[in-house]
Motif scaffolding. Structure first.
Motif, short mmCIF file in Angstrom:
data_model
loop_
_atom_site.label_atom_id
_atom_site.label_comp_id
_atom_site.label_asym_id
_atom_site.label_seq_id
_atom_site.Cartn_x
_atom_site.Cartn_y
_atom_site.Cartn_z
N ASN A 88 -1.00 -32.03 -27.06
CA ASN A 88 -0.63 -33.42 -26.83
C ASN A 88 -0.83 -34.33 -28.04
OD1 ASN A 88 0.16 -32.96 -24.17
ND2 ASN A 88 -1.96 -33.11 -23.46
N ASP A 89 -0.93 -33.71 -29.22
CA ASP A 89 -1.05 -34.51 -30.42
C ASP A 89 0.32 -35.10 -30.76
OD1 ASP A 89 -2.19 -35.69 -32.59
OD2 ASP A 89 -2.15 -33.89 -33.85
N ARG A 90 0.33 -36.33 -31.24
CA ARG A 90 1.59 -36.95 -31.63
C ARG A 90 2.04 -36.38 -32.97
NH1 ARG A 90 0.23 -43.25 -31.34
NH2 ARG A 90 2.46 -43.55 -31.11
N ASN A 124 4.49 -34.57 -28.70
CA ASN A 124 3.73 -33.53 -29.41
C ASN A 124 4.64 -32.79 -30.37
OD1 ASN A 124 5.08 -31.35 -28.02
ND2 ASN A 124 3.84 -31.88 -26.22
N HIS A 169 2.87 -36.60 -36.61
CA HIS A 169 2.41 -37.53 -37.64
C HIS A 169 3.34 -37.46 -38.84
CE1 HIS A 169 -1.50 -38.75 -35.88
NE2 HIS A 169 -1.33 -37.62 -35.21
N ARG A 189 -2.75 -28.10 -31.20
CA ARG A 189 -3.10 -29.52 -31.16
C ARG A 189 -2.47 -30.12 -29.91
NH1 ARG A 189 -0.72 -29.09 -35.94
NH2 ARG A 189 0.74 -30.79 -35.59
N SER A 197 1.79 -27.36 -30.75
CA SER A 197 1.17 -28.00 -29.60
C SER A 197 0.14 -27.07 -28.95
CB SER A 197 2.22 -28.41 -28.57
OG SER A 197 2.91 -27.27 -28.10
#
Length: 308
Positions: A140-142, A115, A144, A138, A135
């Motif tokens: 647990n968003d990877r 994240n 980008h 968002r 985090s």
């Protein structure tokens, strides 16, 4: 080239022919390794072995191509970059060690987890003075990452390799170059990357990223360097950017804000004398935390800024 009866005599004669190049010995060895499909240790251990006539003829042909000025990376069809062996063709720029500076700068900002909770992405909540991280917004968003003008895929693939939890998007306006990048990803079994045919941000619609990196064209159109070394053999569209070499960098900076998440980073490779100009453009576009990264020669090669 004379009729060579052994590996050593063939190398000796090739080095003599390539005498104008500082790297003559290394290039002579690399080209013979390529023809024989062996490594350097094997070549040294078998220097007294006889060369078959067809092998010698093939080696002679490669030496003549090099004498004609063709880049050795194009002759071999491969170039090592950041520990990765990449296929290269005249459809792509030849990856250079200077560009590893951009990879290092990106890796320093990209979290190693899955994240964007790295301090690099901290931002303040609008409702309090408590520092929150991306985090929190968002979960647990990877992370980008976008690579603009990917060419052979060198930058994107290196980042994807060393940040496997990140998700990479790599774009190029050349389908031929993009095909090479896709092939390199398959050969390296790197799967956390998506390739898109796009002229800069044109094909990305409303996509947003945490980090945008680019090694865009930045050579002035009348620069004498364009007639020297490997440059005459490389795609001109990947090298030249207008009268002052900054036209593509201006385009990227002006449009990047629409494709960056809050507190996202924009990182640009540029020419040896363009660091202050790029920093000024970033400041004008209201980026903050502007800094530079130096290449191995101590030259300010990368300039980066954070979206305010």
């Amino acid at each position: 080239m004379t009729n060579a009866h052994s590996i050593q005599s063939a190398l000796t004669h090739a080095i003599t022919l390539l005498n104008g190049a500082e790297t003559a010995k290394l290039e002579a060895q690399l080209l013979l390794q390529h023809v024989l499909n062996v490594n350097r240790a094997w070549l040294i251990a078998h220097e007294n072995d006889a060369l078959q006539a067809n092998i010698h003829a093939a080696y002679r042909a490669l030496i003549l191509r090099r004498l004609n000025g063709e880049p050795i990376a194009y002759i071999l069809g491969v170039r090592e970059f950041y520990g990765l062996n990449l296929k290269v063709t005249p459809d792509t720029l030849i990856p250079r060690s200077d560009t590893e500076t951009l990879v290092e700068a990106a890796l320093a900002k990209i979290p190693q987890n899955n994240n964007t909770s790295s301090p690099s992405f901290r931002r303040k909540s609008e409702s309090s003075n408590d520092v929150k991280t991306d985090s929190d917004f968002r979960q647990n968003d990877r992370c980008h990452v976008l690579d603009l003008g990917t060419g052979s895929g060198a930058i994107a693939l290196a980042i994807a390799k060393y940040r496997p939890q990140a998700h990479l998007t790599a774009v190029d306006a050349s389908q031929a170059a993009l095909n090479i990048a896709i092939e390199n990803a398959k050969n390296l079994t790197i799967t956390n990357i998506n390739f898109i045919l796009s002229d800069w941000f044109g094909g990305l619609k409303n996509q947003k990223f945490d980090v945008i990196v680019s090694n865009p064209p930045y050579i002035e159109q009348n620069d004498a360097h364009l007639t020297q070394g490997d440059l005459p053999w490389e795609p001109i569209s990947a090298l030249v950017a207008g009268q002052d070499g900054l036209s593509d960098i201006r385009t990227i900076i002006s449009q990047a804000k629409n494709h960056l998440n809050p507190r996202g980073w924009l990182m640009l490779e540029h020419g040896y004398n363009q660091a202050e100009s790029v920093a000024a453009l970033l400041k004008q576009a209201e980026f903050s935390e502007i800094s530079h990264a130096k290449d191995l020669a101590g030259i300010q090669r990368v300039t980066l800024g954070q979206l305010t």
